[in-house]
Design a protein around this motif. Structure first.
Motif, PDB file in Angstrom:
ATOM      1  N   ILE A 122       0.852  -1.189   0.000  1.00  0.00           N
ATOM      2  CA  ILE A 122       0.000   0.000   0.000  1.00  0.00           C
ATOM      3  C   ILE A 122       0.889   1.242   0.000  1.00  0.00           C
ATOM      4  N   LYS A 124       2.676   4.649   0.769  1.00  0.00           N
ATOM      5  CA  LYS A 124       2.744   5.417   2.010  1.00  0.00           C
ATOM      6  C   LYS A 124       1.936   6.713   1.928  1.00  0.00           C
ATOM      7  N   HIS A 126      -1.003   7.097   1.064  1.00  0.00           N
ATOM      8  CA  HIS A 126      -2.364   6.915   1.563  1.00  0.00           C
ATOM      9  C   HIS A 126      -2.428   7.217   3.061  1.00  0.00           C
ATOM     10  N   ARG A 127      -1.422   6.758   3.803  1.00  0.00           N
ATOM     11  CA  ARG A 127      -1.380   7.065   5.235  1.00  0.00           C
ATOM     12  C   ARG A 127      -1.186   8.562   5.449  1.00  0.00           C
ATOM     13  N   ALA A 129      -2.069  10.944   3.488  1.00  0.00           N
ATOM     14  CA  ALA A 129      -3.308  11.632   3.161  1.00  0.00           C
ATOM     15  C   ALA A 129      -4.295  11.550   4.318  1.00  0.00           C
ATOM     16  N   GLY A 130      -4.342  10.385   4.953  1.00  0.00           N
ATOM     17  CA  GLY A 130      -5.224  10.236   6.107  1.00  0.00           C
ATOM     18  C   GLY A 130      -4.831  11.148   7.248  1.00  0.00           C
ATOM     19  N   ILE A 140      -7.272   5.367  10.333  1.00  0.00           N
ATOM     20  CA  ILE A 140      -6.530   5.146   9.087  1.00  0.00           C
ATOM     21  C   ILE A 140      -6.392   3.654   8.819  1.00  0.00           C
ATOM     22  N   LEU A 144      -8.589   2.920   5.672  1.00  0.00           N
ATOM     23  CA  LEU A 144      -7.710   3.027   4.509  1.00  0.00           C
ATOM     24  C   LEU A 144      -6.855   1.774   4.289  1.00  0.00           C
ATOM     25  N   ILE A 145      -6.234   1.286   5.364  1.00  0.00           N
ATOM     26  CA  ILE A 145      -5.252   0.203   5.218  1.00  0.00           C
ATOM     27  C   ILE A 145      -5.922  -1.158   5.054  1.00  0.00           C
ATOM     28  N   GLN A 148      -7.735  -2.107   1.625  1.00  0.00           N
ATOM     29  CA  GLN A 148      -6.776  -2.331   0.543  1.00  0.00           C
ATOM     30  C   GLN A 148      -5.937  -3.581   0.805  1.00  0.00           C
TER      31      GLN A 148
END
Length: 231
Positions: A122, A124, A126-127, A129-130, A140, A144-145, A148
């Motif tokens: 995944i 990084k 994305h984290r 952004a959270g 998160i 998010l995690i 995915q």
């Protein structure tokens, strides 16, 4: 041509149901252990990394059959000692519980690496952004995690479940009357090993096919949003 089962058909059906129950119970336990192991191995904390690595390395380094025997006979001795200490007549761990713990422990060790690879896949960003949106670390992880990670890990977990389904036969050595144990009893009584072992093989094959169909459905469902966004 339908083989003559000498009246052991209901017993084989009961063994099949026990096999399914054992596989699903071990799967549930293994998924929890695998997720915890993966989170530990990807944690920034060194003690957690060491703990997750020790779990996956130790369990994967010992054959599943030995874990079944060690957990069953080890807990029997432990519970006898505990019963003596508490002044009770007896405390017992059932063969089903011991098999679930052993197979779940082994499944979890392999699932740890599958989940770990999925987490590392995944981006990084994305984290980040959270965090930029003010989301907490647990949120998160949950929003998010995990979704995915599940999509990425599902094919690997499906393969592990196929192996787990067949590994349930190992629990027959501690007396659990699942499909393999019932087949052995039928062979002893009928003196027809080829017939009953072939029927058992066909049942395992059928269970595997059903599991593959279920896995295909889960993969399609998990990938729906991903496919739309990619298009």
């Amino acid at each position: 041509m339908i083989p003559d089962l000498h009246g052991f058909g209901p017993a084989l059906l009961a063994g099949t149901l026990m096999t399914i129950q054992l596989a699903l119970a071990s799967l549930a336990l293994g998924l929890v252990l695998g997720l915890l192991g993966a989170l530990a191995k990807t944690s920034p904390l060194k003690p957690l990394q060491w703990l997750g690595g020790a779990y996956s390395t130790l369990v994967r380094g010992v054959p599943e059959l030995l874990w079944v025997l060690l957990i069953y006979y080890g807990t029997v001795s432990l519970m006898r000692g505990l019963a003596d200490l508490l002044g009770m007549e007896s405390l017992e761990l059932s063969a089903f519980a011991a098999g679930t713990i052993a197979l779940g422990l082994c499944f979890g060790a392999y699932a740890t690496e599958v989940f770990r690879g999925a987490i590392l896949a995944i981006p990084k960003g994305h984290r980040e952004a959270g965090l930029a949106l003010g989301m907490s670390a647990p949120r998160i992880l949950w929003r998010l995690i995990l979704p995915q990670m599940w999509r990425i890990a599902l094919p690997g977990l499906g393969n592990l479940f196929m192996i787990l389904m067949k590994d349930t036969a190992l629990v027959s050595v501690i007396g659990l009357e699942e499909l393999m144990r019932r087949s052995q009893i039928a062979v002893t009584a009928s003196k027809e090993p080829f017939t009953f072992y072939m029927v058992a093989a066909l049942i395992y094959l059928g269970l595997t096919i059903f599991a593959m169909i279920g896995l295909h459905f889960l993969e399609q469902r998990a990938s729906r949003g991903f496919v739309r966004s990619a298009a």
